[in-house]
Design a protein around this motif. Sequence first.
Motif, PDB file in Angstrom:
ATOM      1  N   TRP A   8      -1.921   2.953  -4.676  1.00 23.44           N
ATOM      2  CA  TRP A   8      -2.551   2.121  -3.650  1.00 23.44           C
ATOM      3  C   TRP A   8      -1.505   1.331  -2.866  1.00 23.44           C
ATOM      4  O   TRP A   8      -0.575   0.787  -3.449  1.00 23.44           O
ATOM      5  N   PRO A   9      -1.669   1.218  -1.556  1.00 28.24           N
ATOM      6  CA  PRO A   9      -0.840   0.296  -0.792  1.00 28.24           C
ATOM      7  C   PRO A   9      -1.272  -1.130  -1.079  1.00 28.24           C
ATOM      8  O   PRO A   9      -2.309  -1.374  -1.689  1.00 28.24           O
ATOM      9  N   LYS A  10      -0.488  -2.053  -0.603  1.00 27.58           N
ATOM     10  CA  LYS A  10      -0.795  -3.460  -0.848  1.00 27.58           C
ATOM     11  C   LYS A  10      -2.015  -3.876  -0.052  1.00 27.58           C
ATOM     12  O   LYS A  10      -2.399  -3.255   0.912  1.00 27.58           O
ATOM     13  N   GLY A  11      -2.596  -5.017  -0.452  1.00 27.00           N
ATOM     14  CA  GLY A  11      -3.675  -5.609   0.332  1.00 27.00           C
ATOM     15  C   GLY A  11      -5.040  -5.223  -0.163  1.00 27.00           C
ATOM     16  O   GLY A  11      -5.281  -5.109  -1.356  1.00 27.00           O
ATOM     17  N   SER A  12      -5.942  -4.976   0.791  1.00 27.70           N
ATOM     18  CA  SER A  12      -7.347  -4.807   0.459  1.00 27.70           C
ATOM     19  C   SER A  12      -7.605  -3.575  -0.380  1.00 27.70           C
ATOM     20  O   SER A  12      -8.533  -3.554  -1.180  1.00 27.70           O
ATOM     21  N   VAL A  13      -6.807  -2.525  -0.219  1.00 23.30           N
ATOM     22  CA  VAL A  13      -7.036  -1.326  -1.013  1.00 23.30           C
ATOM     23  C   VAL A  13      -6.725  -1.592  -2.478  1.00 23.30           C
ATOM     24  O   VAL A  13      -7.435  -1.166  -3.379  1.00 23.30           O
ATOM     25  N   ALA A  14      -5.646  -2.348  -2.724  1.00 19.93           N
ATOM     26  CA  ALA A  14      -5.325  -2.708  -4.100  1.00 19.93           C
ATOM     27  C   ALA A  14      -6.428  -3.564  -4.702  1.00 19.93           C
ATOM     28  O   ALA A  14      -6.801  -3.404  -5.870  1.00 19.93           O
ATOM     29  N   GLY A 196     -17.707  -4.935   5.249  1.00 17.99           N
ATOM     30  CA  GLY A 196     -17.100  -4.950   6.565  1.00 17.99           C
ATOM     31  C   GLY A 196     -16.369  -3.676   6.914  1.00 17.99           C
ATOM     32  O   GLY A 196     -16.001  -3.457   8.067  1.00 17.99           O
ATOM     33  N   GLY A 197     -16.131  -2.817   5.920  1.00 20.24           N
ATOM     34  CA  GLY A 197     -15.467  -1.560   6.179  1.00 20.24           C
ATOM     35  C   GLY A 197     -13.952  -1.641   6.202  1.00 20.24           C
ATOM     36  O   GLY A 197     -13.274  -0.637   6.457  1.00 20.24           O
ATOM     37  N   ASP A 198     -13.374  -2.829   5.950  1.00 27.51           N
ATOM     38  CA  ASP A 198     -11.934  -2.993   6.062  1.00 27.51           C
ATOM     39  C   ASP A 198     -11.177  -2.175   5.018  1.00 27.51           C
ATOM     40  O   ASP A 198     -10.065  -1.699   5.284  1.00 27.51           O
ATOM     41  N   VAL A 199     -11.736  -2.018   3.827  1.00 28.62           N
ATOM     42  CA  VAL A 199     -11.037  -1.280   2.782  1.00 28.62           C
ATOM     43  C   VAL A 199     -10.795   0.162   3.219  1.00 28.62           C
ATOM     44  O   VAL A 199      -9.672   0.671   3.164  1.00 28.62           O
ATOM     45  N   TYR A 200     -11.845   0.829   3.661  1.00 23.74           N
ATOM     46  CA  TYR A 200     -11.686   2.213   4.107  1.00 23.74           C
ATOM     47  C   TYR A 200     -10.815   2.299   5.358  1.00 23.74           C
ATOM     48  O   TYR A 200      -9.954   3.175   5.475  1.00 23.74           O
ATOM     49  N   SER A 201     -11.032   1.416   6.312  1.00 18.96           N
ATOM     50  CA  SER A 201     -10.255   1.460   7.558  1.00 18.96           C
ATOM     51  C   SER A 201      -8.774   1.247   7.290  1.00 18.96           C
ATOM     52  O   SER A 201      -7.918   1.952   7.844  1.00 18.96           O
ATOM     53  N   ASN A 202      -8.450   0.281   6.441  1.00 17.11           N
ATOM     54  CA  ASN A 202      -7.051   0.013   6.132  1.00 17.11           C
ATOM     55  C   ASN A 202      -6.415   1.160   5.351  1.00 17.11           C
ATOM     56  O   ASN A 202      -5.241   1.495   5.554  1.00 17.11           O
TER      57      ASN A 202
END
Length: 365
Positions: A8-14, A196-202
């Motif tokens: 996983w990359p850093k941030g919301s995906v992690a 909000g969809g940010d996880v998939y978008s990021n």
Amino acid sequence: MSQAVYRWPKGSVALAAFVAGSIALLFAFAPAYRTAEAKTGLPLTAPLPDRVPPGVVLRVGDPVTRWVFEHNGWEKRLPFRVEWAEITGGPDVTEAFHAGVLDVGFGASVPPIHAVWMGIPVRIVAFREYADRATRQAYVFGIAPKANIKTLSDLRGKRIAFSPSQVQAQIVIETLKAVGIRRQDVTLVELPSSIGGDVYSNALASGAIDAAPIRADLVAQRYVRDFGARGAHILKHPPFRDDGGNVYVPETSLADPGKAAALRIFIHYWGLAQAWVNAHPEDVARGYYVGNRGLPIADARVMAAYTGNVSVPRSWAGAIAYQQAAIDTLGPETKHPRLDAATLFDRRFERIAGDAAASVQGKPS
């Protein structure tokens, strides 16, 4: 074939990976919950009580409905108290049910099914769908900038976001079947989607995944707006239903006579709320999406259009068939037993929301 990727990359995906792991750990104990069902209380076959005793509280996770209730002053008419919770999305609602901190949740086709598979008995007490569902999709596929995916057939060999407790999983499986791609010919990356969809978008933008089903509202528009110059784009999925929305509750809440009586009234007002949202898109845009969520008015209008134009059927025949299709799609793929979709619905509530919505459709407000 790998069903999960943990690079996983850093941030919301992690963060999403951590949430997924936490939920998996929580449900490791789900079998014990099956034996913890209430042995006493109101039978599910008994008529719904008419009287709400003093002190009844319903804990509800549905932010848009909350705003509609508060905007119209409907809470003042209720003979019980509503405690609103900022809990939405299948994984969070199911976890809240498991923890016993929520009575009412809202989700698409898969969350109620997944809750039962996880050992948490729930019942659907209201259902809505798009009035224009023949021409509108609730989800589209977001495609990563460098994924080299021009058509859905190009998904073969790619990494696709997959959340088994959400409708996105159904969309992935049905799409693969429709274009003739075997599951073992793709890598399903287990990753829960945020509201909000940010996880998939990021994750798409960072290249952690190649494709993901994202909501065909502001999420899709923002994704293309923010990353389109780098090659990000969207594709429509094949023609199948993805638009159903369920109000569902734990059976333990229905076994409480006071809560069951309160639910009867709440679902009536929930039906009124759907009709009100249909009739007042600008109020929803300005009041909820601008006032509560802080969106610019143009974005707020996109979300209000996505939220509205819904139908609340008075018969659940179509809803049951819709849920059965989701069960039959996901069950074999996730190694869960087949359920009879009709057992997910509490038919005592079947006409309540639809009758309420129909009672005000076309009337001046």
